[in-house]
Design an enzyme around this catalytic site. Structure first.
Site, PDB file in Angstrom:
ATOM      1  N   ARG A  56       0.824  -1.198   0.000  1.00 54.39           N
ATOM      2  CA  ARG A  56       0.000   0.000   0.000  1.00 54.39           C
ATOM      3  C   ARG A  56       0.869   1.264   0.000  1.00 54.39           C
ATOM      4  O   ARG A  56       2.020   1.237   0.402  1.00 54.39           O
ATOM      5  CB  ARG A  56      -0.905   0.011   1.229  1.00 54.39           C
ATOM      6  CG  ARG A  56      -2.001  -1.045   1.213  1.00 54.39           C
ATOM      7  CD  ARG A  56      -2.902  -0.912   2.433  1.00 54.39           C
ATOM      8  NE  ARG A  56      -2.163  -1.035   3.684  1.00 54.39           N
ATOM      9  CZ  ARG A  56      -1.824  -0.012   4.451  1.00 54.39           C
ATOM     10  NH1 ARG A  56      -2.146   1.232   4.109  1.00 54.39           N
ATOM     11  NH2 ARG A  56      -1.157  -0.213   5.571  1.00 54.39           N
ATOM     12  N   LYS A 197      -8.476  -2.454   0.886  1.00 56.26           N
ATOM     13  CA  LYS A 197      -8.361  -1.639   2.094  1.00 56.26           C
ATOM     14  C   LYS A 197      -9.104  -0.307   1.988  1.00 56.26           C
ATOM     15  O   LYS A 197      -9.552   0.231   2.998  1.00 56.26           O
ATOM     16  CB  LYS A 197      -6.881  -1.391   2.428  1.00 56.26           C
ATOM     17  CG  LYS A 197      -6.171  -2.641   2.929  1.00 56.26           C
ATOM     18  CD  LYS A 197      -6.863  -3.258   4.144  1.00 56.26           C
ATOM     19  CE  LYS A 197      -6.080  -4.436   4.718  1.00 56.26           C
ATOM     20  NZ  LYS A 197      -6.825  -5.129   5.790  1.00 56.26           N
ATOM     21  N   HIS A 216     -10.456  -5.035  12.223  1.00 53.31           N
ATOM     22  CA  HIS A 216      -9.373  -5.624  11.433  1.00 53.31           C
ATOM     23  C   HIS A 216      -8.952  -6.900  12.150  1.00 53.31           C
ATOM     24  O   HIS A 216      -8.008  -6.912  12.940  1.00 53.31           O
ATOM     25  CB  HIS A 216      -8.210  -4.635  11.329  1.00 53.31           C
ATOM     26  CG  HIS A 216      -7.148  -5.053  10.376  1.00 53.31           C
ATOM     27  ND1 HIS A 216      -5.848  -4.644  10.474  1.00 53.31           N
ATOM     28  CD2 HIS A 216      -7.193  -5.864   9.283  1.00 53.31           C
ATOM     29  CE1 HIS A 216      -5.136  -5.157   9.493  1.00 53.31           C
ATOM     30  NE2 HIS A 216      -5.929  -5.916   8.764  1.00 53.31           N
ATOM     31  N   SER A 234       0.229  -7.276  10.667  1.00 49.96           N
ATOM     32  CA  SER A 234       0.867  -8.198   9.734  1.00 49.96           C
ATOM     33  C   SER A 234       2.024  -8.939  10.395  1.00 49.96           C
ATOM     34  O   SER A 234       2.839  -8.347  11.098  1.00 49.96           O
ATOM     35  CB  SER A 234       1.386  -7.415   8.524  1.00 49.96           C
ATOM     36  OG  SER A 234       1.998  -8.259   7.596  1.00 49.96           O
ATOM     37  N   LYS A 238      -2.370 -13.898  12.400  1.00 48.76           N
ATOM     38  CA  LYS A 238      -3.822 -13.759  12.369  1.00 48.76           C
ATOM     39  C   LYS A 238      -4.473 -14.764  11.423  1.00 48.76           C
ATOM     40  O   LYS A 238      -5.428 -15.456  11.789  1.00 48.76           O
ATOM     41  CB  LYS A 238      -4.146 -12.318  11.967  1.00 48.76           C
ATOM     42  CG  LYS A 238      -5.588 -11.944  11.917  1.00 48.76           C
ATOM     43  CD  LYS A 238      -5.763 -10.422  12.027  1.00 48.76           C
ATOM     44  CE  LYS A 238      -4.886  -9.671  11.059  1.00 48.76           C
ATOM     45  NZ  LYS A 238      -5.377  -9.709   9.668  1.00 48.76           N
ATOM     46  N   THR A 239      -3.962 -14.854  10.205  1.00 52.37           N
ATOM     47  CA  THR A 239      -4.539 -15.781   9.225  1.00 52.37           C
ATOM     48  C   THR A 239      -4.208 -17.225   9.581  1.00 52.37           C
ATOM     49  O   THR A 239      -5.072 -18.110   9.542  1.00 52.37           O
ATOM     50  CB  THR A 239      -4.018 -15.453   7.814  1.00 52.37           C
ATOM     51  OG1 THR A 239      -4.431 -14.130   7.462  1.00 52.37           O
ATOM     52  CG2 THR A 239      -4.560 -16.432   6.797  1.00 52.37           C
ATOM     53  N   ASP A 253      -9.742 -11.512   7.769  1.00 53.76           N
ATOM     54  CA  ASP A 253      -9.147 -10.183   7.875  1.00 53.76           C
ATOM     55  C   ASP A 253     -10.070  -9.063   8.340  1.00 53.76           C
ATOM     56  O   ASP A 253      -9.655  -8.228   9.121  1.00 53.76           O
ATOM     57  CB  ASP A 253      -8.546  -9.791   6.517  1.00 53.76           C
ATOM     58  CG  ASP A 253      -7.592  -8.629   6.602  1.00 53.76           C
ATOM     59  OD1 ASP A 253      -6.822  -8.560   7.563  1.00 53.76           O
ATOM     60  OD2 ASP A 253      -7.612  -7.785   5.697  1.00 53.76           O
ATOM     61  N   ARG A 318       1.553 -12.331  -1.905  1.00 52.34           N
ATOM     62  CA  ARG A 318       0.180 -12.561  -1.472  1.00 52.34           C
ATOM     63  C   ARG A 318      -0.540 -13.562  -2.356  1.00 52.34           C
ATOM     64  O   ARG A 318      -0.250 -13.702  -3.545  1.00 52.34           O
ATOM     65  CB  ARG A 318      -0.603 -11.243  -1.512  1.00 52.34           C
ATOM     66  CG  ARG A 318      -0.124 -10.174  -0.542  1.00 52.34           C
ATOM     67  CD  ARG A 318      -0.723 -10.357   0.815  1.00 52.34           C
ATOM     68  NE  ARG A 318      -0.321  -9.321   1.747  1.00 52.34           N
ATOM     69  CZ  ARG A 318      -0.881  -9.132   2.932  1.00 52.34           C
ATOM     70  NH1 ARG A 318      -1.897  -9.902   3.308  1.00 52.34           N
ATOM     71  NH2 ARG A 318      -0.437  -8.206   3.743  1.00 52.34           N
TER      72      ARG A 318
END
Length: 526
Positions: A56, A197, A216, A234, A238-239, A253, A318
């Protein structure tokens, strides 16, 4: 041409022969390959490169300063203002540019709950971008498509560049949200995450006005209907930790929490895949097949096999795929109220406890802090671990003041009697470079103890520095691991490093200018 929704003056001003509506994944893949946008890998996934931008561009993101939003937006580095005049100039350039382009249109929804979902339209210059949004957002049923009326439109034109001298931008790249025009303009970047996003930012503004907490976080649900939320920046897991073969994935997410329960904002997943392995993350590994998009992943030229351990271009490789590629996903992505919340942090100082219980006030403090750490060597000039604080674990995407989101969280914790825990997936026994990364099997054991409630059966002691409750034992985890000071060879060094991190927390909490005293005092003792 596939069925399109109702008329749109914007689209009617364009060349109808160059518009492609709601194409299926196979046609979008074919178009992307034909147009030279990507190549098919041995897994069947479409591999693409995002060029100059592999992540980003937060300094190029703007919100239009309009009368209806100016008093609600938390203006600053994360929410930069741009004038309506500059926005209209950019929009005019976009309209002129689109008249010459072949365009791909997706109609769908952001939000799985039918009460709160936002009907959206996405217009893309790139076929692979349209495949990305088709897989990441929620695809309507045929009958829903016939009646679809978009309430927000996103236009992504990577080939269109801004002129900072006349357009009010910082560079040739721009991500601009107009809440009054219900429009997002993106240009000058191929990075697909900007689309995902920017729509998240829109929901983060709109939903609190309806009493819904946008989050988030990832979410999953057990066989008994027990929902768990996993917050984390990140690299915190989390994933990985929410994609559990014995629990059903709600989403990886972005979610909302309403009076009806938790719901996914998306219809897909956008997983980091640096060093991805079938052994450690089989569900993600198996989801990378035809219809998936691989961003900036290296490909073996002879076999076309993805090379996940290669990161010469970027570590931010990704994989984007629809959530139904995960065998036990919840579809539609909605469930009840959470039983537990887990805040994930990767502490490279090696001093935070591996697992701790939080009161509501502690939870609100750590939510507002959003702590993790950058590692030495990941960025130029970073020679030792650096504390990173991102309010509500998503500061770049929060248009309103942080306390708005924190109060919604506190109210919902109270109302639904939710247990909250802090889990450190980072280092212990010393800082990064000296200590060891937390054993993934130990972290999973801690998460399992949280989910099944067995962690509540042990005694807890208060950490004298970080002011959190540490369990005396967790099934499957050596007791010595639970108290971080015991894992360090030198207790004095541990105390010095812990005090250093506590001071950083305190310094960051000076930003909590409109936060009640009991929350400000629920953090570390410096």
């Amino acid at each position: 041409m596939i069925a399109r929704s109702k008329s749109d003056p914007l689209l009617e001003s364009l060349n109808p022969a160059k518009l492609h509506f709601n194409l299926p994944a196979a046609e979008l893949v074919e178009a992307a390959v034909k147009r030279g946008e990507g190549e098919i890998t041995s897994t069947g996934a479409l591999r693409v490169s995002t060029g100059k931008y592999t992540g980003r561009s937060p300094k190029d993101k703007f919100i239009v300063d309009e009368p209806s939003v100016t008093k609600l937006v938390n203006w600053g580095a994360n929410n930069q203002a741009i004038s309506r005049e500059h926005f209209e100039r950019l929009y005019g350039k976009a309209l002129a540019y689109m008249k010459e382009q072949e365009l791909f249109i997706f109609d769908g929804f952001a939000g799985a709950d039918a009460v709160y979902r936002l009907p959206i339209r996405v217009i893309n210059e790139a076929a692979w971008h349209n495949l990305f949004v088709r897989q990441l957002f929620i695809r309507p049923a045929p009958q829903e498509l016939e009646a679809h009326e978009p309430k927000f439109t996103l236009i992504a034109l990577p080939g269109l560049q801004a002129d900072p001298a006349t357009d009010g931008t910082r560079s040739e790249t721009f991500i601009v949200i107009s809440f009054e025009r219900r429009l997002i303009l993106i240009g000058g970047t191929h990075y697909a995450g900007e689309m995902k996003k920017s729509m998240f930012s829109v929901l983060n503004y709109l939903l609190p006005l309806q009493g819904v907490l946008p989050m988030h976080c990832s979410a999953n649900v057990g066989a008994s209907g027990d929902v768990a939320l996993f917050f984390g920046l990140s690299g915190t897991g989390k994933t990985t930790l929410s994609t559990d073969p014995v629990r059903r994935l709600i989403g990886d997410d972005e979610h909302g929490w309403s009076d009806r329960g938790v719901f996914n904002f998306e219809g897909g997943c956008y997983a980091k895949c640096i060093n991805l392995s079938e052994e450690k993350e089989p569900q993600i590994w198996n989801a990378i097949r035809f219809g998936s998009v691989l961003e900036n992943v290296a490909i073996d030229p002879a076999t076309r096999n993805p090379v996940y351990e290669e990161f010469s271009v970027t570590e931010n490789t990704r994989a984007a795929y629809p959530i139904d590629y995960i065998p036990n996903a919840v579809i539609p992505g909605a469930a009840g109220h959470p039983k537990v919340i887990v805040f994930l942090t990767a502490d490279a100082f090696g001093v935070l406890p591996p697992v701790a219980k939080l009161t509501k006030e502690m939870a609100m403090y750590h939510f507002l802090s959003g702590y993790t750490s950058k590692l030495a060597g990941t960025e130029r000039g970073v020679t030792e671990p650096e504390a990173t604080f991102s309010t509500c674990f998503g500061a770049p995407f929060l248009p309103q003041r942080p306390i708005v989101y924190a109060q919604l969280l506190g109210d919902k914790i109270d109302r639904h009697n939710v247990k909250v825990y802090l889990v450190n997936t980072g280092w212990f026994g010393g800082p990064f470079g000296v200590g060891r990364r937390m054993n993934l099997s130990h972290t999973r054991a801690m998460i399992n103890a949280i989910l099944d409630g067995s962690i509540e059966q042990t005694e807890f002691t208060v950490d004298p520095v970080f002011n959190v409750w540490i369990p005396s034992s967790v099934r499957g985890v050596p007791d010595a691991v639970l108290q971080p000071i015991n894992a360090w060879p030198d207790a004095g060094e541990y105390k010095a490093k812990a005090a250093q991190l506590a001071r950083l927390f305190k310094k960051n909490s000076e930003n909590f200018t409109d936060v009640p005293r009991e929350i400000r005092e629920a953090g570390p003792v410096a």
